[in-house]
Design an enzyme around this catalytic site. Structure first.
Site, PDB file in Angstrom:
ATOM      1  N   THR A  79       0.862  -1.181   0.000  1.00  0.00           N
ATOM      2  CA  THR A  79       0.000   0.000   0.000  1.00  0.00           C
ATOM      3  C   THR A  79       0.899   1.231   0.000  1.00  0.00           C
ATOM      4  OG1 THR A  79       0.007   0.058   2.387  1.00  0.00           O
ATOM      5  CG2 THR A  79      -1.771  -1.183   1.369  1.00  0.00           C
ATOM      6  N   LYS A  84     -14.382  18.360   9.081  1.00  0.00           N
ATOM      7  CA  LYS A  84     -15.342  18.357  10.186  1.00  0.00           C
ATOM      8  C   LYS A  84     -15.588  19.799  10.617  1.00  0.00           C
ATOM      9  CE  LYS A  84     -13.681  13.887  11.634  1.00  0.00           C
ATOM     10  NZ  LYS A  84     -12.237  13.845  11.392  1.00  0.00           N
ATOM     11  N   GLU A  87      -5.714  -3.532  -1.365  1.00  0.00           N
ATOM     12  CA  GLU A  87      -6.190  -4.668  -0.571  1.00  0.00           C
ATOM     13  C   GLU A  87      -7.305  -5.442  -1.266  1.00  0.00           C
ATOM     14  OE1 GLU A  87      -5.534  -1.652   0.489  1.00  0.00           O
ATOM     15  OE2 GLU A  87      -4.752  -1.614   2.542  1.00  0.00           O
ATOM     16  N   TRP A 136     -19.972  16.674   9.043  1.00  0.00           N
ATOM     17  CA  TRP A 136     -18.971  16.307   8.050  1.00  0.00           C
ATOM     18  C   TRP A 136     -19.304  16.921   6.697  1.00  0.00           C
ATOM     19  CZ3 TRP A 136     -17.300  10.481   8.559  1.00  0.00           C
ATOM     20  CH2 TRP A 136     -16.780  10.288   9.855  1.00  0.00           C
TER      21      TRP A 136
HETATM   22  P1  AMP Z   1      -4.736   2.408  -3.387  1.00  0.00           P
HETATM   23  O1  AMP Z   1      -4.682   1.244  -2.490  1.00  0.00           O
HETATM   24  O2  AMP Z   1      -3.450   3.160  -3.477  1.00  0.00           O
HETATM   25  O3  AMP Z   1      -5.254   2.024  -4.735  1.00  0.00           O
HETATM   26  O4  AMP Z   1      -5.773   3.455  -2.772  1.00  0.00           O
HETATM   27  C1  AMP Z   1      -7.084   3.091  -2.457  1.00  0.00           C
HETATM   28  C2  AMP Z   1      -7.890   4.290  -2.059  1.00  0.00           C
HETATM   29  O5  AMP Z   1      -8.046   5.190  -3.146  1.00  0.00           O
HETATM   30  C3  AMP Z   1      -9.296   3.955  -1.659  1.00  0.00           C
HETATM   31  O6  AMP Z   1      -9.376   3.466  -0.348  1.00  0.00           O
HETATM   32  C4  AMP Z   1      -9.998   5.302  -1.842  1.00  0.00           C
HETATM   33  O7  AMP Z   1      -9.787   6.154  -0.744  1.00  0.00           O
HETATM   34  C5  AMP Z   1      -9.294   5.865  -3.047  1.00  0.00           C
HETATM   35  N1  AMP Z   1     -10.099   5.630  -4.254  1.00  0.00           N
HETATM   36  C6  AMP Z   1      -9.947   4.666  -5.171  1.00  0.00           C
HETATM   37  N2  AMP Z   1     -10.848   4.789  -6.162  1.00  0.00           N
HETATM   38  C7  AMP Z   1     -11.612   5.868  -5.862  1.00  0.00           C
HETATM   39  C8  AMP Z   1     -12.731   6.513  -6.484  1.00  0.00           C
HETATM   40  N3  AMP Z   1     -13.237   6.108  -7.638  1.00  0.00           N
HETATM   41  N4  AMP Z   1     -13.262   7.583  -5.851  1.00  0.00           N
HETATM   42  C9  AMP Z   1     -12.765   8.033  -4.683  1.00  0.00           C
HETATM   43  N5  AMP Z   1     -11.714   7.471  -4.062  1.00  0.00           N
HETATM   44  C10 AMP Z   1     -11.136   6.398  -4.633  1.00  0.00           C
END
Ligand code: AMP
Length: 543
Positions: free
Chosen positions: A188, A441, A332, A446
């Site tokens: 991650t 916030k 994940e 929110w």
């Molecule tokens: P990653 O593991 O680096 O791919 O990041 C995942 C995170 O990216 C998710 O938990 C979201 O917070 C954000 N994310 C992924 N796709 C979207 C989307 N279409 N809209 C808003 N947030 C997103």
């Protein structure tokens, strides 16, 4: 009583074997790292399969055993594709690392993963050279090139990829592994704390590919020409290298060039029909083609996710005949969890309801279960209004982080905590309000930063916008918009207020805006809100 069907394991090697058998002549096109602007490298699924088998023999020769982690620091190219199949297919773990991370993080990840072999593109030779002293456990470095391109001063023994491939036989039988065996390892992005490893299995990878290929997911077929713009070092380019082999689609691999003009050239010249990427990348393409008569060739679908896709971007592509599939997921989750595809009842919705639905992240792929929880972990209703922490269950969701204690990041009954805040409507469409740490916030209530960004992105003067929480003496926090303007435009605070007026509750309207030259992005292309918050922590609110 057990069923009496064959126990054929779901293996990554079966994907490449199928692509070779059924679609052997289908082209695989790649920019070359040696000469990105030069002629493209052209190969086929049959050749990729053949060279993957040679590489599998080479890995055995290097002493790579089942379960060993083989790291890559590489762009989207045919060689990286061969590594995907050779490493996982032979039973080792393809451990892709994001080369844009800080070097300390890369070293930390290699240690945490226990990787002993590193393949890297020539553009990352300097990083690899500095890793030699930092990560003594690495036994072999291999540059993805011909021998003539190796650097003279590499501080360890260095192999040339092409030598390795050419010096080994193409006769290799893929082992019949357990489908639950580990196949890939991604970390991650670790915006808070150290990155965490997600260890995919053959089964999770193959099931994810099947679900993503479906018509209401990405909808990929053997007639498609698929260009993964999401890097193969970021959650396996969202599975496209596997999905393309599964479906027999052609692949166009953009190598190190991700700018608007370079992507546009590939889309038009190679007849790309489907691509994927984070919104920022597509902003570059839209800027490049703005005002030009030249279209987007055969492009019909763009899967956009990683962060929220602004509705204005969907409109801009729709005007050019390209459908945007909004998708949400995370490392994940292999990574795809939801895709925004219409349902049968879309035909009966009025235009407002259609727009509201379209702007959500989407509905779960088959195999993905979503729930939203309140602060006590009690489930909240799927009414489209209640929002809470999004949790997920799926055969392609993480069960435990690599090398971490079980239970870390999960509910008591085993759902994965995404860290996102979301609503789910009665039709099953999920909408992300925010990353939990990014919500604003204000006076105990929110405010969704994503919604503010979506609205301001539609303003004609705005190129990119980010909403962040900034401390406020009366309301704890208030929204501040950090804005990058289009060339030759201006935007005053009053104009911004007028633009928001009537679109959100009055108290949601951002207090102020800051015009900046560029929005900072993380190594995975998301808006770096932490940096923005730091930058504006002392912001003086207008009186
Ligand atoms: P990653 O593991 O680096 O791919 O990041 C995942 C995170 O990216 C998710 O938990 C979201 O917070 C954000 N994310 C992924 N796709 C979207 C989307 N279409 N809209 C808003 N947030 C997103």
């Amino acid at each position: 009583m057990l069923g009496l069907m064959m126990q054929t394991p779901l293996l990554i090697s079966s994907l490449i074997a199928h692509a070779d058998r059924q679609h052997g002549d289908t082209p695989i096109v790649s920019r070359r790292v040696e000469d990105p602007q030069g002629p493209l490298h052209r190969t086929t699924w049959r050749e990729v399969h053949r060279r993957s088998r040679q590489l599998a023999n080479a890995l055995a020769h290097l002493g790579v055993n089942r379960g060993d982690r083989v790291a890559t620091l590489a762009w989207n190219t045919h060689r990286h594709l061969e590594l995907y199949y050779a490493v996982s297919g032979s039973g080792a773990v393809c451990h892709t690392i994001n080369p844009r991370l800080f070097e300390e993080q890369i070293a930390w990840i290699l240690e945490d993963a226990g990787a002993e072999v590193v393949f890297f593109d020539a553009s990352f030779a300097d990083i690899a050279a500095r890793l030699v002293a930092r990560v003594p456990r690495v036994r072999h470095y291999i540059q993805l090139s011909e021998r003539a391109e190796l650097p003279n001063d590499f501080p360890a023994q260095l192999h040339a990829y092409e030598d390795l491939v050419h010096s080994h036989s193409e006769h290799f039988t893929w082992p019949q592994l357990e489908e639950t065996a580990a196949s890939g390892l991604c970390y991650t992005s670790g915006t808070t704390g150290n990155p965490k490893g997600v260890l995919y299995s053959h089964r999770s990878t193959v099931l994810h590919a099947y679900a993503c290929a479906l018509p209401d997911s990405f909808g990929v077929s053997a007639r498609d020409v698929v260009m993964p713009v999401v890097p193969m070092y970021h959650v396996n380019a969202w599975g496209l290298p596997y999905i393309a082999a599964l479906t027999g689609a052609s692949l166009v691999l953009p190598g190190p060039l991700q700018d608007g003009p370079a992507l546009h050239r590939l889309i038009v010249d190679e007849g790309v029909t489907l691509s994927n990427g984070v919104p920022t990348v597509w902003l570059g393409l839209l800027q490049h083609i703005a005002g030009k008569s030249e279209g987007l060739g055969r492009l019909r679908k763009l899967v956009i996710g990683g962060s929220a896709c602004p509705p204005s971007m969907m409109d801009a592509f729709a005007q050019r005949g390209v459908e945007v599939l909004h998708a949400w997921g995370m490392t994940e989750l292999s990574p795809i969890g939801v895709v925004n595809a219409p349902k049968a009842d879309n035909a009966t919705l009025d235009p407002t309801a259609t727009a509201v639905r379209r702007n959500k992240q989407g509905r779960p792929l088959p195999g993905v279960e979503l729930a939203i929880l309140d602060e006590d972990d009690s489930p909240l209703p799927h009414d489209g209004a209640s929002f809470g922490e999004l949790v997920v269950r799926s055969p392609w969701a993480v069960r435990q982080y690599f090398g971490r204690a079980p239970g870390d990041g999960f509910t008591a009954d085993g759902w994965f905590r995404t860290g996102d805040v979301a609503t789910i409507d009665p039709a099953g469409y999920m909408q992300i309000t925010d990353r939990a740490k990014d919500v604003i916030k204000s006076g105990g209530e929110w405010i969704s930063s994503i919604e503010l960004e979506n609205i301001l992105s539609a303003h004609p003067a705005v190129l990119e916008a980010a909403a962040i929480a900034v401390p406020h003496p009366k309301w704890d926090e208030r929204p501040l918009m950090a804005v990058v303007l289009k060339p030759g435009t201006t935007l005053e605070r009053n104009e911004m207020h007028a633009h928001f007026s009537g679109k959100v509750a009055r108290w949601w309207i951002p207090e102020d805006l800051a015009i900046i030259a560029a929005i900072p992005h993380t190594a995975t292309g998301k808006i770096d809100k932490r940096r923005l918050r730091d930058q504006f922590s002392e912001h003086r609110w207008p009186t």
